[in-house]
Enzyme design. Sequence first.
Site, PDB file in Angstrom:
ATOM      1  N   TYR A 141       0.837  -1.203   0.000  1.00  0.00           N
ATOM      2  CA  TYR A 141       0.000   0.000   0.000  1.00  0.00           C
ATOM      3  C   TYR A 141       0.871   1.252   0.000  1.00  0.00           C
ATOM      4  O   TYR A 141       0.652   2.178  -0.788  1.00  0.00           O
ATOM      5  CB  TYR A 141      -0.907  -0.022   1.229  1.00  0.00           C
ATOM      6  CG  TYR A 141      -1.815   1.175   1.369  1.00  0.00           C
ATOM      7  CD1 TYR A 141      -2.958   1.305   0.581  1.00  0.00           C
ATOM      8  CD2 TYR A 141      -1.554   2.163   2.315  1.00  0.00           C
ATOM      9  CE1 TYR A 141      -3.803   2.398   0.719  1.00  0.00           C
ATOM     10  CE2 TYR A 141      -2.399   3.253   2.468  1.00  0.00           C
ATOM     11  CZ  TYR A 141      -3.516   3.364   1.661  1.00  0.00           C
ATOM     12  OH  TYR A 141      -4.349   4.453   1.806  1.00  0.00           O
ATOM     13  N   LYS A 149       1.095   4.067  -2.977  1.00  0.00           N
ATOM     14  CA  LYS A 149       0.698   5.459  -2.761  1.00  0.00           C
ATOM     15  C   LYS A 149       1.863   6.404  -3.059  1.00  0.00           C
ATOM     16  O   LYS A 149       1.650   7.529  -3.550  1.00  0.00           O
ATOM     17  CB  LYS A 149       0.187   5.664  -1.343  1.00  0.00           C
ATOM     18  CG  LYS A 149      -1.171   5.007  -1.085  1.00  0.00           C
ATOM     19  CD  LYS A 149      -2.263   5.571  -1.999  1.00  0.00           C
ATOM     20  CE  LYS A 149      -3.631   5.038  -1.638  1.00  0.00           C
ATOM     21  NZ  LYS A 149      -4.710   5.587  -2.504  1.00  0.00           N
TER      22      LYS A 149
END
Length: 245
Positions: free
Chosen positions: A167, A171
């Site tokens: 994640y 990002k």
Amino acid sequence: MSNSSLQNKVVVVAGASRGIGLEFVKQISATNNVIFAGARNPSQAKELQDLAKKCENVHPITLDICDDDSIKKAVEEVSQKAPQGIDVLINTAGIAGPLDNATQTTREDYMSTFNTNVVSIARNISFFLPLLQKRGKDHVKKILNISSEFGSLHHRETSGANNMAAYGVSKAALNMMTEIVANELKNDNFVVYLGHPGWVATDMGGKDAALQPQDSVRGLLKVLNDVTVKDNGKFYDWQGKEMKW
């Protein structure tokens, strides 16, 4: 900067079936805007359907950002209902991926998280871009990509957090992609920027999160309303504070 809310705009939200995306639809539809709420299976999104029944300015559309054909069909539908183009594109769709650290994360988990959180957002922007450009160079167009402090190298340095590696990596890449798009469109009167919603009590954020979706989105919408071309490529949290990458 203005304190007024978004008014008289045509807005597309990707990832509108639940969580922050759904809250964006609720709050934007409460003012004089037309909103297209994109979801993979809008017919199964009960809250979204109930909202659309009450608000004639809410239009649920099928939009799976991981599928180019689905994006194309969504763009065609929006084009028919909003032939003059759109003003704002909000990309909230994304996945958390596994909780593993970098050395535990599998190839498949890295790739699936990156595909959803970076590649699919880039593709969604690419397909909706002509509808934004229809507004012309005299009109300010805005693209908001929802990122996270987990994608900030500064945050990693100060927090020491090592979990959710896929994640965080995705990002960070989303931040870079947004900066590239912002630079590409800077002479066409665009504001392309990143928003950090905070730790929000959604399916992704969990019930222990201190921030409620309505408070996070209220802040994000104020930033969205207030940003100008001078903010192109920047990264703001839900309170309007500029964040470091």
